[in-house]
Design a protein around this motif. Structure first.
Motif, PDB file in Angstrom:
ATOM      1  N   THR A  88       0.839  -1.198   0.000  1.00 55.08           N
ATOM      2  CA  THR A  88       0.000   0.000   0.000  1.00 55.08           C
ATOM      3  C   THR A  88       0.874   1.249   0.000  1.00 55.08           C
ATOM      4  OG1 THR A  88      -1.757  -1.143   1.196  1.00 55.08           O
ATOM      5  CG2 THR A  88      -1.778   1.261   1.266  1.00 55.08           C
ATOM      6  N   ASP A  89       0.540   2.216  -0.858  1.00 53.63           N
ATOM      7  CA  ASP A  89       1.310   3.455  -0.956  1.00 53.63           C
ATOM      8  C   ASP A  89       0.653   4.625  -0.242  1.00 53.63           C
ATOM      9  OD1 ASP A  89       3.430   2.414  -2.533  1.00 53.63           O
ATOM     10  OD2 ASP A  89       2.189   2.575  -4.330  1.00 53.63           O
ATOM     11  N   GLY A  90      -0.664   4.557  -0.017  1.00 57.60           N
ATOM     12  CA  GLY A  90      -1.327   5.678   0.614  1.00 57.60           C
ATOM     13  C   GLY A  90      -2.731   5.317   1.059  1.00 57.60           C
ATOM     14  N   VAL A  91      -3.308   6.181   1.866  1.00 63.04           N
ATOM     15  CA  VAL A  91      -4.670   5.980   2.364  1.00 63.04           C
ATOM     16  C   VAL A  91      -5.431   7.294   2.247  1.00 63.04           C
ATOM     17  CG1 VAL A  91      -3.924   4.200   3.988  1.00 63.04           C
ATOM     18  CG2 VAL A  91      -4.135   6.556   4.752  1.00 63.04           C
ATOM     19  N   TRP A 166      10.870   2.475   7.867  1.00 64.05           N
ATOM     20  CA  TRP A 166       9.472   2.882   7.735  1.00 64.05           C
ATOM     21  C   TRP A 166       9.210   3.279   6.287  1.00 64.05           C
ATOM     22  CZ3 TRP A 166       6.314   1.514  11.283  1.00 64.05           C
ATOM     23  CH2 TRP A 166       6.528   1.700  12.652  1.00 64.05           C
ATOM     24  N   LYS A 167       8.044   2.925   5.785  1.00 63.90           N
ATOM     25  CA  LYS A 167       7.555   3.450   4.515  1.00 63.90           C
ATOM     26  C   LYS A 167       6.540   4.545   4.831  1.00 63.90           C
ATOM     27  CE  LYS A 167       5.015   2.202   0.305  1.00 63.90           C
ATOM     28  NZ  LYS A 167       4.546   1.081  -0.549  1.00 63.90           N
ATOM     29  N   VAL A 168       6.765   5.730   4.315  1.00 62.49           N
ATOM     30  CA  VAL A 168       5.839   6.836   4.550  1.00 62.49           C
ATOM     31  C   VAL A 168       4.660   6.700   3.591  1.00 62.49           C
ATOM     32  CG1 VAL A 168       5.539   9.338   4.508  1.00 62.49           C
ATOM     33  CG2 VAL A 168       7.684   8.350   5.366  1.00 62.49           C
ATOM     34  N   LEU A 169       3.468   6.642   4.148  1.00 63.72           N
ATOM     35  CA  LEU A 169       2.249   6.508   3.360  1.00 63.72           C
ATOM     36  C   LEU A 169       1.674   7.891   3.052  1.00 63.72           C
ATOM     37  CD1 LEU A 169       0.548   3.637   5.395  1.00 63.72           C
ATOM     38  CD2 LEU A 169       1.902   3.412   3.307  1.00 63.72           C
ATOM     39  N   ARG A 170       1.248   8.065   1.830  1.00 62.04           N
ATOM     40  CA  ARG A 170       0.583   9.315   1.463  1.00 62.04           C
ATOM     41  C   ARG A 170      -0.816   9.356   2.087  1.00 62.04           C
ATOM     42  NH1 ARG A 170       2.678  12.450  -2.514  1.00 62.04           N
ATOM     43  NH2 ARG A 170       4.718  11.742  -3.220  1.00 62.04           N
ATOM     44  N   ASP A 173      -2.965  11.709  -0.963  1.00 65.26           N
ATOM     45  CA  ASP A 173      -1.894  11.982  -1.936  1.00 65.26           C
ATOM     46  C   ASP A 173      -0.929  13.073  -1.476  1.00 65.26           C
ATOM     47  OD1 ASP A 173      -0.683  11.088  -4.290  1.00 65.26           O
ATOM     48  OD2 ASP A 173      -1.437  12.817  -5.416  1.00 65.26           O
ATOM     49  N   GLN A 174      -0.898  13.380  -0.201  1.00 66.73           N
ATOM     50  CA  GLN A 174       0.068  14.329   0.352  1.00 66.73           C
ATOM     51  C   GLN A 174       1.096  13.557   1.180  1.00 66.73           C
ATOM     52  OE1 GLN A 174       0.197  17.794   0.016  1.00 66.73           O
ATOM     53  NE2 GLN A 174      -1.518  17.715  -1.424  1.00 66.73           N
ATOM     54  N   SER A 175       2.383  13.906   1.020  1.00 64.34           N
ATOM     55  CA  SER A 175       3.434  13.238   1.771  1.00 64.34           C
ATOM     56  C   SER A 175       4.388  14.270   2.360  1.00 64.34           C
ATOM     57  CB  SER A 175       4.232  12.289   0.875  1.00 64.34           C
ATOM     58  OG  SER A 175       5.409  11.834   1.538  1.00 64.34           O
ATOM     59  N   PRO A 176       4.774  14.103   3.634  1.00 67.61           N
ATOM     60  CA  PRO A 176       5.748  15.032   4.222  1.00 67.61           C
ATOM     61  C   PRO A 176       7.144  14.891   3.627  1.00 67.61           C
ATOM     62  CG  PRO A 176       5.247  13.254   5.747  1.00 67.61           C
ATOM     63  CD  PRO A 176       4.293  13.109   4.607  1.00 67.61           C
ATOM     64  N   LEU A 177       7.365  13.860   2.796  1.00 67.14           N
ATOM     65  CA  LEU A 177       8.650  13.715   2.113  1.00 67.14           C
ATOM     66  C   LEU A 177       8.750  14.616   0.889  1.00 67.14           C
ATOM     67  CD1 LEU A 177       9.100   9.843   2.212  1.00 67.14           C
ATOM     68  CD2 LEU A 177      10.008  11.533   3.808  1.00 67.14           C
ATOM     69  N   GLU A 505       0.969  -3.185 -12.069  1.00 65.06           N
ATOM     70  CA  GLU A 505       2.363  -3.498 -12.394  1.00 65.06           C
ATOM     71  C   GLU A 505       3.269  -3.235 -11.194  1.00 65.06           C
ATOM     72  OE1 GLU A 505       2.252  -2.323 -17.180  1.00 65.06           O
ATOM     73  OE2 GLU A 505       2.789  -0.828 -15.663  1.00 65.06           O
ATOM     74  N   ARG A 506       3.031  -2.122 -10.531  1.00 62.02           N
ATOM     75  CA  ARG A 506       3.858  -1.769  -9.378  1.00 62.02           C
ATOM     76  C   ARG A 506       3.702  -2.794  -8.255  1.00 62.02           C
ATOM     77  NH1 ARG A 506       6.463   2.285  -6.593  1.00 62.02           N
ATOM     78  NH2 ARG A 506       5.900   2.542  -4.403  1.00 62.02           N
ATOM     79  N   GLU A 507       2.484  -3.191  -7.976  1.00 58.54           N
ATOM     80  CA  GLU A 507       2.259  -4.158  -6.908  1.00 58.54           C
ATOM     81  C   GLU A 507       2.946  -5.479  -7.203  1.00 58.54           C
ATOM     82  OE1 GLU A 507      -1.516  -6.449  -4.846  1.00 58.54           O
ATOM     83  OE2 GLU A 507      -1.691  -4.306  -5.316  1.00 58.54           O
ATOM     84  N   ALA A 508       2.906  -5.914  -8.462  1.00 56.91           N
ATOM     85  CA  ALA A 508       3.548  -7.179  -8.829  1.00 56.91           C
ATOM     86  C   ALA A 508       5.060  -7.100  -8.643  1.00 56.91           C
ATOM     87  CB  ALA A 508       3.201  -7.538 -10.272  1.00 56.91           C
ATOM     88  N   LEU A 509       5.671  -5.985  -9.065  1.00 57.12           N
ATOM     89  CA  LEU A 509       7.113  -5.843  -8.913  1.00 57.12           C
ATOM     90  C   LEU A 509       7.504  -5.761  -7.444  1.00 57.12           C
ATOM     91  CD1 LEU A 509      10.008  -5.382  -9.819  1.00 57.12           C
ATOM     92  CD2 LEU A 509       9.445  -2.963 -10.208  1.00 57.12           C
TER      93      LEU A 509
END
Length: 519
Positions: A88-91, A166-170, A173-177, A505-509
């Motif tokens: 998961t990349d974001g919530v 840690w993976k920073v989750l968006r 779609d906003q990320s402090p990174l 594609e991203r999830e598979a990789l």
């Protein structure tokens, strides 16, 4: 009788009565570093301020509540995180609010948010009291281990406690990174304000030398590391047809955003390079006009560890070095002779100084620089270890990239793992494989982030799904520390043009790379 002479006396000037120090009450929920800074300011001026345990009508109240306070005191940023090997990349913010309120929702539904007691206190001011079972409170030092042991898991931590595991989750779609994050749109910011009589809150703010924050965008530094670049064969055919900038067009924002964008250029430029005609030749050269691609992509550093740099002979390598110098493109891992090839390169971004070191353990021997001939740097590991340790002692952040032996597999070999980990033990912050034509797995060891192989960046290998898949590693640093790595994923199209992957594609990789990493 003679009267005595009277001497007039001066009218006494009354001394001003010193005002009592202003009481300052720091409410629960104010982030601990903010409270500590306030405490230091109060102790530094005991005539002006005094800390009190309860609010007083004539005093200043400092609190972390929405809309509270006449004068802003601090903005404290928090990050929604998960263990690095998380798909998961974001919530959505709505999902996080629903979970906080006791309604399971979103990709982590049914999993409690892991927080420290201090973070929970601060978030109460922002979100109110969490529902029963919505959060699990742990000591700060136990959060990461618990999250990794109970994947899938998520947590909220202060920005200053981020680290690469840690993976920073968006969030929406906003990320402090992101340096240009919209702080008005990003919801996980606790704002602290001061309220009180007359000018007292403003004077307290002045005593702090301005607004306190744990995330100053000016202190961020971003380094993008990439895989194989070989501007030859079918990639060159497309560049001749559509222009030298063609390979960058779909990922250009990824390349322009970092402070330092790296490429590993494995093929020398040659004036007599013939027009490309096929996708199968194994003797490589590049047309000198292709360097325009590096200019369009705003490349900042060029790695020269590639094992095809001398395919067209020393003259082509010499031309390449001259061109890089004429275009003010710093390079490392190769050079005019052995001494230069093995000399580290340092680049400074704000308060961060990075040391780039690279070598080619794979050979062939004919590709290596000698005392009298240009080429790539052979690997003298004892020298590398000393150079890395020296950088650490001087406060330089060491980044080591290797043109390692190539394997058609995602898993690192035992020897590859041992060689990369030894560099981590010497003190490297990042150890990255530039050689792989297909992506490989990751590792965390001795405080370092390791990526055994990123795959191609610009090379024409379209013959399998694996050789078309690419990683670009966006390494984020703050206040002198490596705090996060965001792995960007691309798919090669038309033998030359990587594009951002689709979610599937991203999830598979990622799933394959995480499995190959032992996760």
């Amino acid at each position: 009788p003679e009267l005595p002479t009277l001497t007039p006396t001066a009218t006494p000037t009354p001394s001003p009565t010193p005002l009592p120090p202003v009481p300052v009450y720091i409410a629960p929920g104010v982030p601990a570093p903010v409270a500590a800074a306030l405490g230091a300011a109060i102790e530094g001026n005991p005539q002006g301020w005094v800390a009190v345990a309860n609010p007083e009508p004539t005093g200043v109240i400092v609190a972390a509540q929405r809309g509270f306070g006449d004068v802003p005191i601090a903005e404290w940023t928090y990050a929604l995180v998960a263990p690095f090997p998380t798909l998961t990349d974001g919530v959505a913010w709505a999902d996080l609010l629903a979970v906080w309120g006791g309604t399971p929702s979103g990709p982590f539904a049914g999993r409690p948010l892991l927080v420290s007691a201090a973070t929970l206190e601060a978030l109460r001011a922002l979100l109110g009291e969490p529902a029963a079972g919505a959060v699990e409170v742990l000591p700060e030092e136990a959060l990461l281990e618990r999250a990794w042991a109970s994947r899938p898991a998520w947590a909220i931590v202060p920005f200053e406690q981020l680290e690469p595991r840690w993976k920073v989750l968006r969030v929406d779609d906003q990320s402090p990174l992101d340096r240009r994050m919209d702080t008005n749109a990003y919801p996980l910011i606790v704002r602290v304000g001061a309220s009180g009589p007359v000018q007292a809150p403003l004077l307290l703010r002045q005593a702090l030398d301005g607004l306190l924050t744990n995330r100053d965008p000016a202190r961020l530094a971003v380094v993008l590391l990439t895989g194989v670049t070989a501007l030859t064969r079918c990639t060159a055919i497309r560049m001749d047809r559509y222009g030298p900038a063609y390979p960058a067009q779909d990922i250009l924002p990824w390349l322009l955003e970092p402070d330092i964008t790296h490429v590993s250029n494995e093929v020398s430029f040659a004036e007599d390079c013939p027009p490309p005609s096929d996708c199968i030749t194994l003797v490589f050269c590049s047309n000198p006009r292709y360097i325009e691609l590096f200019e369009v992509a705003d490349v900042d550093v060029v790695e020269l560890t590639g094992n095809h740099l001398l395919d067209w002979g020393p003259a082509a390598m010499s031309l390449t070095l001259r061109m890089l110098e004429e275009h003010s493109l710093p390079y490392y891992g190769g050079g005019w002779d052995l001494a230069q090839a093995q000399t580290p390169l340092t680049l400074t971004v704000g308060e961060h100084t990075f040391g780039f070191l690279g070598c080619n353990p794979a050979g062939p021997r004919s590709d290596w620089a000698t005392e009298t001939q240009p080429g790539s740097a052979p690997c003298d590991y004892d020298l590398l270890y000393r150079q890395v340790r020296d950088m650490r002692e001087r406060g330089i952040i060491p980044i080591v990239t290797l043109q390692y032996r190539e394997f058609d597999q995602t898993e690192p070999t035992p020897q590859q793992r041992a060689d990369f980990r030894a560099l981590a033990e010497a003190g490297a912050a990042i150890v990255s494989g530039s050689q792989a034509h297909q992506p490989q797995g990751f590792d965390f060891h001795a405080g370092a982030f390791i990526h055994y192989g990123l795959g191609n960046l610009w090379f024409d290998q379209m013959w399998s799904p694996e050789t078309r898949q690419e990683f670009l590693d966006r390494h984020v640093f703050y206040a002198g520390r490596h705090i996060s790595t965001e792995v960007l994923t691309a798919m090669l199209e038309d033998h030359a043009r990587p594009r951002p992957m689709t979610p599937a594609e991203r999830e598979a990789l990622l799933a394959r790379a995480f499995a190959a990493s032992g996760w």
